[in-house]
Design a protein around this motif. Structure first.
Motif, PDB file in Angstrom:
ATOM      1  N   ALA A 196     -28.114  56.755  97.658  1.00 47.94           N
ATOM      2  CA  ALA A 196     -28.400  57.202  96.299  1.00 47.94           C
ATOM      3  C   ALA A 196     -27.197  56.998  95.383  1.00 47.94           C
ATOM      4  N   PHE A 197     -26.015  57.343  95.879  1.00 46.04           N
ATOM      5  CA  PHE A 197     -24.805  57.213  95.063  1.00 46.04           C
ATOM      6  C   PHE A 197     -24.563  55.754  94.686  1.00 46.04           C
ATOM      7  N   VAL A 198     -24.673  54.857  95.656  1.00 47.70           N
ATOM      8  CA  VAL A 198     -24.439  53.431  95.388  1.00 47.70           C
ATOM      9  C   VAL A 198     -25.472  52.897  94.395  1.00 47.70           C
ATOM     10  N   LEU A 199     -26.742  53.239  94.611  1.00 44.14           N
ATOM     11  CA  LEU A 199     -27.793  52.731  93.724  1.00 44.14           C
ATOM     12  C   LEU A 199     -27.638  53.262  92.307  1.00 44.14           C
ATOM     13  N   MET A 200     -27.345  54.551  92.171  1.00 49.62           N
ATOM     14  CA  MET A 200     -27.238  55.137  90.835  1.00 49.62           C
ATOM     15  C   MET A 200     -26.017  54.618  90.076  1.00 49.62           C
ATOM     16  N   VAL A 201     -24.865  54.577  90.726  1.00 46.78           N
ATOM     17  CA  VAL A 201     -23.652  54.111  90.051  1.00 46.78           C
ATOM     18  C   VAL A 201     -23.768  52.628  89.701  1.00 46.78           C
ATOM     19  N   THR A 202     -24.269  51.832  90.638  1.00 44.06           N
ATOM     20  CA  THR A 202     -24.415  50.397  90.375  1.00 44.06           C
ATOM     21  C   THR A 202     -25.443  50.134  89.282  1.00 44.06           C
ATOM     22  N   GLY A 203     -26.605  50.800  89.377  1.00 43.29           N
ATOM     23  CA  GLY A 203     -27.645  50.593  88.369  1.00 43.29           C
ATOM     24  C   GLY A 203     -27.206  51.042  86.992  1.00 43.29           C
ATOM     25  N   PHE A 204     -26.532  52.182  86.919  1.00 47.33           N
ATOM     26  CA  PHE A 204     -26.079  52.677  85.621  1.00 47.33           C
ATOM     27  C   PHE A 204     -25.031  51.751  85.016  1.00 47.33           C
ATOM     28  N   ALA A 205     -24.054  51.327  85.821  1.00 44.86           N
ATOM     29  CA  ALA A 205     -22.999  50.443  85.316  1.00 44.86           C
ATOM     30  C   ALA A 205     -23.573  49.103  84.868  1.00 44.86           C
ATOM     31  N   LEU A 206     -24.482  48.555  85.661  1.00 46.54           N
ATOM     32  CA  LEU A 206     -25.085  47.271  85.303  1.00 46.54           C
ATOM     33  C   LEU A 206     -25.960  47.403  84.068  1.00 46.54           C
ATOM     34  N   GLY A 207     -26.728  48.479  83.973  1.00 47.51           N
ATOM     35  CA  GLY A 207     -27.601  48.659  82.823  1.00 47.51           C
ATOM     36  C   GLY A 207     -26.841  48.855  81.530  1.00 47.51           C
ATOM     37  N   VAL A 208     -25.797  49.686  81.558  1.00 47.90           N
ATOM     38  CA  VAL A 208     -25.009  49.935  80.345  1.00 47.90           C
ATOM     39  C   VAL A 208     -24.270  48.675  79.919  1.00 47.90           C
ATOM     40  N   SER A 209     -23.723  47.946  80.883  1.00 46.75           N
ATOM     41  CA  SER A 209     -22.944  46.747  80.543  1.00 46.75           C
ATOM     42  C   SER A 209     -23.805  45.607  80.019  1.00 46.75           C
ATOM     43  N   THR A 210     -25.113  45.644  80.250  1.00 48.25           N
ATOM     44  CA  THR A 210     -25.997  44.557  79.784  1.00 48.25           C
ATOM     45  C   THR A 210     -26.962  45.014  78.693  1.00 48.25           C
ATOM     46  N   LEU A 211     -26.677  46.176  78.085  1.00 45.72           N
ATOM     47  CA  LEU A 211     -27.556  46.654  77.013  1.00 45.72           C
ATOM     48  C   LEU A 211     -27.598  45.686  75.837  1.00 45.72           C
ATOM     49  N   VAL A 212     -26.470  45.065  75.532  1.00 50.87           N
ATOM     50  CA  VAL A 212     -26.425  44.142  74.391  1.00 50.87           C
ATOM     51  C   VAL A 212     -27.270  42.904  74.650  1.00 50.87           C
ATOM     52  N   LEU A 213     -27.550  42.612  75.928  1.00 50.71           N
ATOM     53  CA  LEU A 213     -28.380  41.460  76.266  1.00 50.71           C
ATOM     54  C   LEU A 213     -29.845  41.846  76.443  1.00 50.71           C
ATOM     55  N   VAL A 214     -30.176  43.093  76.139  1.00 50.83           N
ATOM     56  CA  VAL A 214     -31.523  43.640  76.250  1.00 50.83           C
ATOM     57  C   VAL A 214     -31.957  43.818  77.718  1.00 50.83           C
ATOM     58  N   VAL A 215     -31.294  43.098  78.617  1.00 49.22           N
ATOM     59  CA  VAL A 215     -31.625  43.222  80.030  1.00 49.22           C
ATOM     60  C   VAL A 215     -31.314  44.628  80.538  1.00 49.22           C
ATOM     61  N   VAL A 221     -32.007  47.495  79.369  1.00 41.85           N
ATOM     62  CA  VAL A 221     -33.073  48.489  79.250  1.00 41.85           C
ATOM     63  C   VAL A 221     -33.941  48.545  80.509  1.00 41.85           C
ATOM     64  N   PRO A 222     -34.506  47.424  80.977  1.00 45.83           N
ATOM     65  CA  PRO A 222     -35.284  47.497  82.216  1.00 45.83           C
ATOM     66  C   PRO A 222     -34.434  47.878  83.429  1.00 45.83           C
ATOM     67  N   VAL A 223     -33.153  47.508  83.439  1.00 49.63           N
ATOM     68  CA  VAL A 223     -32.284  47.888  84.559  1.00 49.63           C
ATOM     69  C   VAL A 223     -32.115  49.405  84.589  1.00 49.63           C
ATOM     70  N   LEU A 224     -31.851  50.003  83.424  1.00 52.22           N
ATOM     71  CA  LEU A 224     -31.717  51.456  83.362  1.00 52.22           C
ATOM     72  C   LEU A 224     -33.034  52.140  83.688  1.00 52.22           C
ATOM     73  N   ALA A 225     -34.141  51.566  83.186  1.00 56.54           N
ATOM     74  CA  ALA A 225     -35.451  52.151  83.484  1.00 56.54           C
ATOM     75  C   ALA A 225     -35.732  52.121  84.983  1.00 56.54           C
ATOM     76  N   GLY A 226     -35.396  50.998  85.633  1.00 55.80           N
ATOM     77  CA  GLY A 226     -35.599  50.916  87.076  1.00 55.80           C
ATOM     78  C   GLY A 226     -34.703  51.871  87.832  1.00 55.80           C
ATOM     79  N   THR A 227     -33.449  52.013  87.380  1.00 56.07           N
ATOM     80  CA  THR A 227     -32.522  52.940  88.026  1.00 56.07           C
ATOM     81  C   THR A 227     -33.014  54.376  87.909  1.00 56.07           C
ATOM     82  N   LEU A 228     -33.503  54.735  86.735  1.00 60.54           N
ATOM     83  CA  LEU A 228     -34.011  56.095  86.532  1.00 60.54           C
ATOM     84  C   LEU A 228     -35.305  56.322  87.309  1.00 60.54           C
ATOM     85  N   SER A 229     -36.085  55.264  87.491  1.00 62.53           N
ATOM     86  CA  SER A 229     -37.288  55.393  88.315  1.00 62.53           C
ATOM     87  C   SER A 229     -36.922  55.707  89.757  1.00 62.53           C
ATOM     88  N   VAL A 230     -35.885  55.034  90.264  1.00 58.82           N
ATOM     89  CA  VAL A 230     -35.397  55.327  91.609  1.00 58.82           C
ATOM     90  C   VAL A 230     -34.842  56.745  91.676  1.00 58.82           C
TER      91      VAL A 230
END
Length: 216
Positions: free
Chosen positions: A39-58, A60-69
């Protein structure tokens, strides 16, 4: 008289129930570490990847998938807490979570405050799970190992110091060493039930605060 009869009838069944609850609590604490690592690895990785790619619109779905998990992990934790404590968590607040992950509704999932609490729980509970796993394993292994120390102590390589008693108190010989370790094992076993119960309350308490907005 009827009350006394009921208590007598329920008495023999109380020990198996307590023993079953103790086994559930041990399983909850020991399984928490592998689940917590994932859980720790998935949440930290998903959050970091989602925030860092917000400007590319990508992002949003990364954060949505992370929050779904995170919501799935929260449901698993809620079921475990209900099983080991006998008290189910309050119903999950509805709202944005229902629309998470449906095309244009991904923003709803990202805007779900409970999902973010689920993510925070997965991160914050990790060090708690490490501690509860370590203490539980120490108490169980220490209890059984100490109680049976006299049966297998012969296999331990010996140096100049002959066991813990000589290191701590200067008493040499196998007799004092076996007596000390056996007493230590008895202590661990006698305190295992309250120790495991306390660790369970501590780990489950964080879930009750974050996963269902429940105050302690």
């Amino acid at each position: 008289m009827a009350t006394m009869t009921t208590q007598v009838q329920q008495g023999p069944d109380s020990f198996p129930r307590r023993r079953g609850r103790f086994g559930q609590q041990v399983g909850y604490l020991l399984s928490g570490l592998p689940l917590g690592i994932a859980a720790f690895v998935l949440m930290v990785t998903g959050f970091a990847l989602g925030v860092s790619t917000l400007v590319l619109v990508v992002g949003v779905p990364v954060l949505a998938g992370t929050l779904s998990v995170a919501r799935f992990l929260a449901r698993v934790e809620a079921e475990q807490i209900a099983a080991v404590t006998g008290r189910p968590l309050p119903a999950r607040p509805g709202g944005a979570a229902e629309g998470a992950g449906r095309g244009g509704s991904r923003w709803k999932g990202v805007a779900d405050p409970q999902a973010w609490r689920d993510l925070v729980h997965a991160v914050l509970v990790f060090p708690v799970r490490v501690a509860t796993f370590s203490f539980t394993l120490t108490w169980l292994v220490g209890g059984v190992g100490g109680l049976t120390y006299g049966l297998w102590s012969w296999s331990i390589p010996r140096g100049e110091e002959d066991g813990l008693m000589e290191l701590a108190f200067g008493l040499d010989g196998r007799g004092p060493d076996i007596a000390f370790n056996t007493a230590l094992g008895v202590f661990f076993l006698l305190t295992a039930v309250p120790m495991v119960r306390g660790l369970t309350v501590a780990q489950a308490g964080l879930g009750r605060v974050l996963l269902r907005r429940e105050r302690l």
